[in-house]
Design an enzyme around this catalytic site. Structure first.
Site: not given
Ligand code: BG6
Length: 500
Positions: A86, A149, A178-179, A241
C-alpha cells in the site's frame, strides 16, 4: 561509470501495462544477452495480492507473448519476487524493506537498489518520500530512482515533484525516462552529426534552411482518455520527446562524451529557445483535434467520442509549431515540429533541408532543382537518406539533373540485434550512465517553454475538430510553413525503402 551490475530492481506498478509490455521483456533480453549478472533480483510491488508463483507466471507470459517460447525462462523468472503493497502506508514500506534486505542478502546484491516507478504520476512524490522516511534508501550500495513521464503538468507542478523526490535522491540518482532517448536512431543523431566531416561544417544557418521533425501516429487515444484530456499532444509529446530531438539536432559538439558535457550542451539549447509570448502563440503554433475518418479501411470515431473524453473537449490531439533557437549557430533557421494522433501513418522522421545553391545552372521551366535533404528515419524504419542531385542517366548532351538518394537502412544489417529502447535505458541505469535520461534543467526549461503555449490555448476555445482522422493534420499546419516559403516534406514518400 559503475560496472557493478549486481542490483535489486524494485518495480512499483509491477502488475501494470508498462511492466508487462516493456519492462519484463527488456529485462529478459538483457538476461539473454548476458548483460544481467547472476546477482540480480526483481521485486514486483503492487496493490494486488499475488503469490511469487503467480507473479512469475505473469512475467513468463509477458516475455513469451513479446518474443515467443524461450528455453531459459525458468531460470530467469526464478529471480522474480512479489510484494503486495500500500503506497501510502508506512508499515507496508517496513515490510518491503525487510523483504528487500533478505533478497539482498540472498543474492549478495551489495545494497545496490533501483526503484522503478511504473505508476500513475500522483504517486511519484509520496513514494519517494516514503522510501526515504521508511529506510529503504538506507543502503550501502547505490540507490537510483527511475521515473516515468509525465514529470509534472507544468513548470510549477514539476518543481514541486522535483523537490519531493530530491529529498530522497540526489540529481545524479534520478533517471527520468524519455523513451525516445532509448531509440536507436535518436541516439544516432549525435554520431551522424559529430562523426562526419561532411555534415558538421554545414550544420548551421549558413547552409541549412530549415529542419522538420515529424512524429505521427495512427492510433487514437485508446483507453487513455482520462490522462490525455489533461495532457494533450503538447504535454504528451512536445514537452519531452519532440524537444529532446530538437536539442540533439541543435546542440553544440560536447567537449567529451560524458553525461555532464552532453547534458550541459543540451541545456544550452533549451536556454536558447525563443520564448513565445502568449499573444504571439498563434504565429508559431497550431493545434488540432481529430474528427472521424477512415484509417486502414476502417471507420474511426472522432476524438470527442472516445471513452472518457469530454463531448466538448478543447484538448489538442495534434500540434505543429515553429521553434526558433536564438543563438549564433541557428539564428534565422526554423525548426518545424509536428506530432499527432490518428494521422495517416505511424512515422518519426527528421528532415534537414539545406539551402539552395547560389545559382542553378540546371534550371529549366517547371523544373527546379530539389534542395539537398538529409532524412533521419527514426521509426518504424531506421536509417538515413541523403538526397543529392545528379545527371539524369541517358539524357544525352542536355545536363538534366535529377534527385538521387543515398540510403542506409538498419534493417538490412543489424535490426535483429537492435536492442529495444527500454532495454537500453534499463541497462544504462544499471551501469550508472544517465546520459540518455532527462536532467532536471532540461525538464524545467522545456516546461517554461510549453507553459506559454498551453496558457494561450487554455484561454481560447478552439474550433475543433479540425482534421480528419487518417490525414496529416489541419490545413493550418501547412500554412505555418507556407508563410515562410516552405512546405512539409511528405513523409510517406521519404521512406528509406523507397530510396534505394
Ligand atoms: C508516449 C505518449 O510518451 O509516446 C503516447 O504518452 C505516444 O501518447 C507514445 O503514443 C509514442 O511513442 P512511440 O515510441 O510509439 O513513438
Amino acid at each position: 561509470m559503475e560496472q557493478n551490475m549486481a542490483s535489486l530492481i524494485m518495480i512499483f506498478g509491477a502488475t501494470g501495462d508498462l511492466a508487462k509490455r516493456k519492462l519484463f521483456p527488456s529485462l529478459y533480453r538483457l538476461f539473454e544477452r548476458q548483460r544481467l549478472s547472476e546477482q540480480f533480483a526483481v521485486i514486483g510491488v503492487g496493490r494486488r495480492t499475488l503469490s511469487n508463483e503467480e507473479f512469475q507466471q505473469s512475467v513468463q507470459e509477458s516475455v513469451t507473448s513479446a518474443m515467443g517460447e524461450k528455453s531459459d525462462l525458468d531460470k530467469f523468472i526464478s529471480h522474480f519476487y512479489y510484494q503486495s503493497h500500500d503506497v501510502s502506508d508506512s508499515s507496508s514500506y517496513a515490510a518491503l524493506k525487510k523483504f528487500a534486505d533478505e533478497i539482498d542478502e540472498h543474492y549478495q546484491l551489495q545494497g545496490n537498489r533501483i526503484f522503478y516507478l511504473a505508476m500513475a504520476p500522483e504517486f511519484f512524490g509520496p513514494i519517494a518520500l516514503h522510501l526515504k522516511s521508511d529506510g529503504l534508501t538506507d543502503v550501502k550500495g547505490y540507490k537510483r530512482l527511475v521515473i516515468e513521464k509525465p514529470f509534472g503538468h507544468n513548470l510549477e507542478s514539476a518543481m514541486e515533484l522535483n523537490q519531493q523526490i530530491r529529498t530522497a535522491f540526489s540529481e545524479e540518482e534520478i533517471y527520468r525516462i524519455d523513451h525516445y532517448l532509448g531509440k536507436e536512431m535518436v541516439r544516432n543523431i549525435e554520431v551522424i552529426r559529430f562523426a562526419n566531416a561532411i555534415f558538421e561544417p554545414l550544420w548551421n544557418n549558413r547552409y541549412i534552411s530549415n529542419i522538420q521533425v515529424t512524429s505521427s501516429e495512427v492510433l487514437g487515444v485508446e483507453e487513455r482518455g482520462r490522462y490525455y484530456e489533461s495532457s494533450g499532444a503538447l504535454r504528451d509529446m512536445l514537452q519531452n520527446h519532440m524537444l529532446q530531438m530538437v536539442a540533439l539536432l541543435a546542440m553544440e559538439p560536447p567537449i567529451s562524451l560524458t553525461t555532464d558535457e552532453i547534458r550541459s550542451e543540451k541545456v544550452r539549447v533549451f536556454r536558447s529557445l525563443r520564448t513565445i509570448e502568449q499573444k504571439k502563440v498563434k504565429d508559431y503554433f497550431v493545434r488540432g483535434q481529430y474528427g472521424e475518418g477512415t484509417i486502414e479501411g476502417k471507420q474511426v470515431p472522432e476524438y470527442r467520442d472516445e471513452p472518457m473524453v469530454d463531448k466538448e473537449s478543447n484538448t489538442e490531439t495534434f500540434v505543429a509549431g515553429k521553434i526558433m533557437i536564438d543563438n549564433f549557430r541557428w539564428a534565422g533557421v526554423p525548426f518545424y515540429i509536428r506530432t499527432g494522433k490518428r494521422m495517416e501513418t505511424k512515422s518519426t522522421k527528421i528532415v534537414v533541408q539545406f539551402k539552395d545553391i547560389p545559382m542553378n545552372l540546371y534550371y529549366q521551366p517547371k523544373k527546379m532543382l530539389n534542395p539537398n535533404l538529409l532524412v533521419i528515419h527514426i521509426q518504424p524504419e531506421e536509417g538515413i537518406t541523403l538526397h543529392l542531385n545528379a545527371k539524369q542517366t541517358g539524357s544525352g548532351s542536355q545536363l538534366d539533373a535529377q534527385t538521387v538518394k543515398l540510403s542506409f537502412s538498419n534493417s538490412g544489417t543489424n535490426a535483429m540485434n537492435t536492442p529495444e529502447g527500454y532495454e537500453k535505458l534499463l541497462y544504462d541505469c544499471m551501469r550508472g550512465d544517465a546520459t540518455n535520461f532527462t536532467h532536471w534543467d532540461e525538464v524545467a526549461y522545456s516546461w517554461a517553454f510549453v507553459d506559454k503555449i498551453s496558457k494561450a490555448w487554455e484561454n481560447e476555445k478552439a474550433d475543433f475538430p479540425n482534421y480528419q482522422a487518417g490525414s496529416m493534420g489541419p490545413e493550418a499546419a501547412n500554412k505555418l510553413l507556407e508563410k515562410d516559403g516552405f512546405f512539409w516534406w511528405p513523409i510517406t514518400n521519404l521512406d528509406v525503402d523507397n530510396c534505394k
